[in-house]
Design a protein around this motif. Sequence first.
Motif, PDB file in Angstrom:
ATOM      1  N   PRO A 161      43.063  24.931  -8.044  1.00 50.15           N
ATOM      2  CA  PRO A 161      44.414  24.675  -7.542  1.00 50.15           C
ATOM      3  C   PRO A 161      44.867  23.293  -8.004  1.00 50.15           C
ATOM      4  O   PRO A 161      44.146  22.308  -7.847  1.00 50.15           O
ATOM      5  N   SER A 177      47.069  19.986  -7.852  1.00 49.80           N
ATOM      6  CA  SER A 177      47.876  19.181  -6.931  1.00 49.80           C
ATOM      7  C   SER A 177      49.201  18.834  -7.595  1.00 49.80           C
ATOM      8  O   SER A 177      49.380  18.996  -8.813  1.00 49.80           O
ATOM      9  N   GLU A 194      43.535  28.926  -1.284  1.00 45.75           N
ATOM     10  CA  GLU A 194      44.564  28.217  -0.537  1.00 45.75           C
ATOM     11  C   GLU A 194      43.993  27.040   0.258  1.00 45.75           C
ATOM     12  O   GLU A 194      44.632  25.996   0.388  1.00 45.75           O
ATOM     13  N   ARG A 249      43.379  24.438  -2.220  1.00 40.04           N
ATOM     14  CA  ARG A 249      44.630  23.820  -2.644  1.00 40.04           C
ATOM     15  C   ARG A 249      44.969  22.636  -1.725  1.00 40.04           C
ATOM     16  O   ARG A 249      45.436  21.587  -2.172  1.00 40.04           O
TER      17      ARG A 249
END
Length: 421
Positions: free
Chosen positions: A287, A289, A386, A389
């Motif tokens: 993920p 940023s 998620e 993330r």
Amino acid sequence: MPRLAKPLTAIEVKRLSKKGFHAVGTVAGLGLSINLNGSKSWVLRATYGGSRRKMGLGGFPATTLAQATEKARQIKSEIEKGLDPIQTKKINKSKLISDRAKSKTFEECARLFLDSRTFHNKKHAKQWESTLKTYAYPNIGKLIVSDIGIESIKAVLDPIWKSKTETASRLQGRIKSIIDYAIVSGYREKSNPAIWDGFLDSIYQSPKKIKVVKHMDSMPYSKVYEFLQVLKKHKTISAKALEFLIFTVVRSDSVRSATWSQIDLNKGIWTIPKLLTKTKKRNHTVPLSSHAITLLNKLERFVGTDLLFPSPQLKKISDNTISKLMRDMRFNKEFKGEGVPHGFRATFSTWRLERTNYTQELGELSLMHEVGDSVYQAYQRSDGLEKRRKIMQDWSNFINKPYQDLEKYKSKVISLKRKVA
């Protein structure tokens, strides 16, 4: 049964010149055959299984009268025992060819094995060749692979097992693989003397017990913000690659191999192909940023390559390129202390432990580590994208703000107690 001719002497045999078959006596059916071109060869005529056969015994004068006579007598003896001399000759020839094919040295088998393998990493292939050339070939390289025993393996491993344990352990595995290859290829029938479990483990102490682990130098998380500010002043490709590595805390090879086709900026995802992961078991999704995405949006895209961080020749930059950047920055006193690119993974792990409430499992998943045993992995279907993330965004937020020491901050807080009437 052929009639026994008058025995000829070696001189008389040498004088024969007329084309055709000349019986030489001593053994019934033995004669010298002279062809139209004048070449001479020994022939034995014999009856076996109700049929007449001709058997060549060698050319003259390379094979002498005495030698031809001895060969003829051996064949006659086999026939009397009920053996088919022609079939026996074929079997012996086949066995000789088979034995020669099996007479491969360890070094020959090693080269055949390496040619049959596909290395996804050139550095890995060179390490194989280097360790074999340095430690194995001098001791067992010229040995026939079928003759290698435990003493041969000990001759390779004994000198380095304690002093160079990691190298010795890898070498043991490589020798085992090569001998396994020799076995399945038919060059060896005996068991493999380089097997660890149940064999070498009874001779050598486990590498895990004697190996001294040297961790990569890592930078304290309190210093990463300052380091990033200095790093951003460098406008080179290697500096951008290092910055991206810090944001994503992946291994250097994955960053250096990263391509635009692996990036989905809309979803904020970077998918690393499994061949570029350490385990090579499955693709790994990183993920991205907001800071990592901003960095990528500002990158120049080069015509002729899909790489995010190409060299001036539009090829993959070397691991040393990024490491050298940090060494040069330290030498130029742009930052103090220790630290190497790979060490930022440890920095992230320490930050996760000391400054957040995120679980170790989530931290390990973020670092592309295997989590749990094989049973756990078999039932674990989610990669926690998620959740990862969120932790990666928190990490980016943390290293993009000046560090605040929470303990010092707490010490300045004045506790106000409510006055009770």
